[in-house]
Design a protein around this motif. Structure first.
Motif, PDB file in Angstrom:
ATOM      1  N   PHE A   1      34.789  48.566  24.227  1.00 37.36           N
ATOM      2  CA  PHE A   1      35.312  47.397  24.974  1.00 37.36           C
ATOM      3  C   PHE A   1      35.911  47.630  26.309  1.00 37.36           C
ATOM      4  O   PHE A   1      35.836  48.974  26.597  1.00 37.36           O
ATOM      5  N   GLU A   2      36.161  47.033  26.908  1.00 37.16           N
ATOM      6  CA  GLU A   2      36.794  47.448  28.278  1.00 37.16           C
ATOM      7  C   GLU A   2      38.272  47.391  28.570  1.00 37.16           C
ATOM      8  O   GLU A   2      38.973  46.260  28.064  1.00 37.16           O
ATOM      9  N   LEU A   3      38.900  48.404  28.840  1.00 42.76           N
ATOM     10  CA  LEU A   3      40.374  48.586  28.516  1.00 42.76           C
ATOM     11  C   LEU A   3      41.052  48.549  30.096  1.00 42.76           C
ATOM     12  O   LEU A   3      40.529  49.371  30.892  1.00 42.76           O
ATOM     13  N   GLN A   4      42.105  47.726  30.260  1.00 43.98           N
ATOM     14  CA  GLN A   4      42.930  47.990  31.403  1.00 43.98           C
ATOM     15  C   GLN A   4      44.181  47.981  31.110  1.00 43.98           C
ATOM     16  O   GLN A   4      44.757  47.559  30.068  1.00 43.98           O
ATOM     17  N   LEU A   5      45.094  48.645  31.909  1.00 44.39           N
ATOM     18  CA  LEU A   5      46.297  49.176  31.788  1.00 44.39           C
ATOM     19  C   LEU A   5      47.231  48.241  32.691  1.00 44.39           C
ATOM     20  O   LEU A   5      46.908  48.158  33.957  1.00 44.39           O
ATOM     21  N   PHE A   6      48.289  47.660  32.185  1.00 39.29           N
ATOM     22  CA  PHE A   6      49.246  46.936  32.926  1.00 39.29           C
ATOM     23  C   PHE A   6      50.916  47.298  32.702  1.00 39.29           C
ATOM     24  O   PHE A   6      51.284  46.586  32.061  1.00 39.29           O
ATOM     25  N   PRO A   7      51.225  48.502  33.492  1.00 36.03           N
ATOM     26  CA  PRO A   7      52.476  48.708  33.305  1.00 36.03           C
ATOM     27  C   PRO A   7      53.553  47.635  34.128  1.00 36.03           C
ATOM     28  O   PRO A   7      53.396  47.058  34.973  1.00 36.03           O
ATOM     29  N   TYR A   8      54.739  47.846  33.513  1.00 33.48           N
ATOM     30  CA  TYR A   8      55.861  47.143  34.426  1.00 33.48           C
ATOM     31  C   TYR A   8      57.107  48.101  34.344  1.00 33.48           C
ATOM     32  O   TYR A   8      57.136  49.047  33.165  1.00 33.48           O
ATOM     33  N   PRO A   9      57.901  48.182  35.263  1.00 34.80           N
ATOM     34  CA  PRO A   9      59.141  48.892  35.363  1.00 34.80           C
ATOM     35  C   PRO A   9      60.283  48.614  34.388  1.00 34.80           C
ATOM     36  O   PRO A   9      60.349  47.467  33.881  1.00 34.80           O
ATOM     37  N   LEU A  10      60.997  49.619  34.091  1.00 31.47           N
ATOM     38  CA  LEU A  10      62.408  49.606  33.442  1.00 31.47           C
ATOM     39  C   LEU A  10      63.392  48.504  34.412  1.00 31.47           C
ATOM     40  O   LEU A  10      63.246  48.665  35.560  1.00 31.47           O
ATOM     41  N   PRO A  11      64.052  47.674  33.702  1.00 29.05           N
ATOM     42  CA  PRO A  11      64.451  47.296  32.183  1.00 29.05           C
ATOM     43  C   PRO A  11      63.396  46.513  31.791  1.00 29.05           C
ATOM     44  O   PRO A  11      63.521  46.220  30.358  1.00 29.05           O
ATOM     45  N   GLY A  12      62.377  46.166  32.299  1.00 30.77           N
ATOM     46  CA  GLY A  12      61.458  45.203  31.410  1.00 30.77           C
ATOM     47  C   GLY A  12      61.666  43.761  31.812  1.00 30.77           C
ATOM     48  O   GLY A  12      60.934  42.822  31.265  1.00 30.77           O
ATOM     49  N   SER A  13      62.582  43.506  32.678  1.00 27.35           N
ATOM     50  CA  SER A  13      62.785  41.926  32.986  1.00 27.35           C
ATOM     51  C   SER A  13      61.720  41.428  34.170  1.00 27.35           C
ATOM     52  O   SER A  13      61.449  40.291  34.181  1.00 27.35           O
ATOM     53  N   ASP A  14      61.103  42.377  34.826  1.00 30.08           N
ATOM     54  CA  ASP A  14      60.212  41.809  35.987  1.00 30.08           C
ATOM     55  C   ASP A  14      58.671  42.219  35.585  1.00 30.08           C
ATOM     56  O   ASP A  14      58.278  43.438  35.644  1.00 30.08           O
ATOM     57  N   GLN A  15      58.098  41.270  34.929  1.00 29.94           N
ATOM     58  CA  GLN A  15      56.549  41.565  34.343  1.00 29.94           C
ATOM     59  C   GLN A  15      55.756  40.481  35.256  1.00 29.94           C
ATOM     60  O   GLN A  15      54.430  40.508  34.879  1.00 29.94           O
ATOM     61  N   SER A  16      56.088  39.960  36.258  1.00 33.24           N
ATOM     62  CA  SER A  16      55.289  38.726  36.960  1.00 33.24           C
ATOM     63  C   SER A  16      54.280  39.513  37.499  1.00 33.24           C
ATOM     64  O   SER A  16      52.912  38.905  37.307  1.00 33.24           O
ATOM     65  N   SER A  17      54.207  40.409  37.980  1.00 31.79           N
ATOM     66  CA  SER A  17      53.070  40.951  38.842  1.00 31.79           C
ATOM     67  C   SER A  17      52.035  41.508  37.747  1.00 31.79           C
ATOM     68  O   SER A  17      50.760  41.257  38.029  1.00 31.79           O
ATOM     69  N   ALA A  18      52.306  42.175  36.642  1.00 35.87           N
ATOM     70  CA  ALA A  18      51.649  42.524  35.303  1.00 35.87           C
ATOM     71  C   ALA A  18      50.910  41.288  34.954  1.00 35.87           C
ATOM     72  O   ALA A  18      49.813  41.563  34.576  1.00 35.87           O
ATOM     73  N   TRP A  19      51.527  40.186  34.627  1.00 31.84           N
ATOM     74  CA  TRP A  19      50.799  39.068  34.194  1.00 31.84           C
ATOM     75  C   TRP A  19      50.039  38.358  34.972  1.00 31.84           C
ATOM     76  O   TRP A  19      49.064  37.710  34.659  1.00 31.84           O
ATOM     77  N   SER A  20      50.242  38.464  36.177  1.00 37.02           N
ATOM     78  CA  SER A  20      49.296  37.950  37.348  1.00 37.02           C
ATOM     79  C   SER A  20      47.944  38.562  37.343  1.00 37.02           C
ATOM     80  O   SER A  20      46.955  37.939  37.293  1.00 37.02           O
ATOM     81  N   GLN A  21      47.898  39.988  37.021  1.00 36.29           N
ATOM     82  CA  GLN A  21      46.830  40.705  37.022  1.00 36.29           C
ATOM     83  C   GLN A  21      46.193  40.368  35.694  1.00 36.29           C
ATOM     84  O   GLN A  21      44.845  40.329  35.682  1.00 36.29           O
ATOM     85  N   ILE A  22      46.963  40.299  34.444  1.00 31.57           N
ATOM     86  CA  ILE A  22      46.334  40.184  33.287  1.00 31.57           C
ATOM     87  C   ILE A  22      45.693  38.547  33.170  1.00 31.57           C
ATOM     88  O   ILE A  22      44.390  38.611  32.567  1.00 31.57           O
ATOM     89  N   ARG A  23      46.197  37.633  34.008  1.00 36.83           N
ATOM     90  CA  ARG A  23      45.759  36.331  34.040  1.00 36.83           C
ATOM     91  C   ARG A  23      44.043  36.621  34.489  1.00 36.83           C
ATOM     92  O   ARG A  23      43.147  35.834  34.282  1.00 36.83           O
TER      93      ARG A  23
END
Length: 302
Positions: free
Chosen positions: A241-263
């Motif tokens: 399978f193809e794996l891609q990593l999408f980290p987000y910083p502490l404290p975890g309240s800002d995930q918007s960039s990661a989810w845009s990339q996931i989309r």
């Protein structure tokens, strides 16, 4: 009726059964209703097993028990009704060591030895955790740090000092190798094991093959979140399978960039390695980005 049918079938297959008897606040407050519930359960289930676990998460008010005395009363009443049965409990979840120790001390401790909990606050910070460890080593039978970053920092010292160290749902996944990590005892599933199980689930959902599939790994960017990455990369090689990593910083309240990339990645499966309110943020971001919730599988911490 479904539970009784399941118990009957499992017993016919030769399994020894133990039964969990969860409590609700209304039963805790009304001893007669609690007794009636037990009297109704006993004739139905005692023929399939002789062990009954009383007390679910007794340090959590939402589970109905608000103090130690209430739990003791439930057990005493259960012992009267369930004569001839073995009473187990309470069920322990994460931060309940002190309550469980108090319950065991009511029964004389362990083999007649009272339990004493030495509490140290490391604040989930590795250096503070090392300082806490140095203060208690040699005093405690075992050490449980309840933190992956702190467990990883302390583990080499515990190995060198010959101190028994428990990893309860935290810490290094490779510590399951007792030949190498002789003083470290993982309890429950490791993060490596959980990651492998999620990939196995995705493979089953895909009809037995992950070749050509996409898996997104969304994680909080610190040791807890990073722990499964080596296993996922190895499984990527093995399963195709193809794996891609999408980290987000502490404290975890800002995930918007990661989810845009996931989309944009359009994965078949999303593995989320977060805890507590991070899951709430993830659910909101998934909805905002049009990602179906049934594609998301999470680690054990909620």
């Amino acid at each position: 009726q479904a539970e009784e049918d399941l118990a009957r079938e499992l017993r016919q297959r030769g399994y020894e059964l133990a039964f969990a008897v969860p409590q609700a606040r209304e039963l805790v407050r009304d001893p007669r209703r609690w007794q009636a519930a037990l009297e109704e359960l006993l004739p139905r289930f005692a023929v399939y097993g002789k062990q009954f676990q009383i007390g679910q998460a007794i340090n959590r008010s939402k589970w109905g028990i608000w103090n130690l005395n209430e739990y003791v009363r439930l057990v005493q009443e259960a012992s009267e009704v369930l004569r001839g049965a073995e009473i187990l409990g309470p069920l322990v979840i994460d931060f309940e060591h002190h309550v469980t120790a108090a319950v065991l001390n009511l029964k004389g401790g362990i083999e007649g030895n009272p339990i004493e909990i030495i509490v140290q606050d490391h604040g989930n910070e590795p250096q503070r955790g090392i300082e806490c460890y140095e203060r208690v080593k040699g005093q405690a039978v075992t050490i449980d740090l309840l933190s992956t970053p702190v467990s990883r920092a302390v583990l080499p010292r515990a190995m060198k000092d010959g101190e028994f160290m428990v990893q309860a749902l935290v810490g290094r996944g490779d510590a399951v190798d007792g030949e190498v990590f002789k003083w470290v005892f993982p309890l429950g599933p490791t993060y490596w094991g959980q990651a492998a199980n999620v990939v196995s689930y995705a493979k089953k959902q895909a009809g037995g093959s992950l070749k050509g599939k996409k898996i997104a790994f969304l994680y909080i960017d610190y040791p807890f979140g990073q722990e499964p990455i080596p296993v996922l990369k190895e499984l990527e090689k093995r399963e195709g399978f193809e794996l891609q990593l999408f980290p987000y910083p502490l404290p975890g309240s800002d995930q918007s960039s990661a989810w845009s990339q996931i989309r944009r990645f359009q994965p078949d499966t999303i593995i989320h390695w977060g805890f507590s309110a991070m899951h709430v943020v993830a659910a909101k971001e998934a909805k905002r980005n049009g990602v179906p919730m049934d594609k998301i599988v999470s680690v054990n911490w909620f």
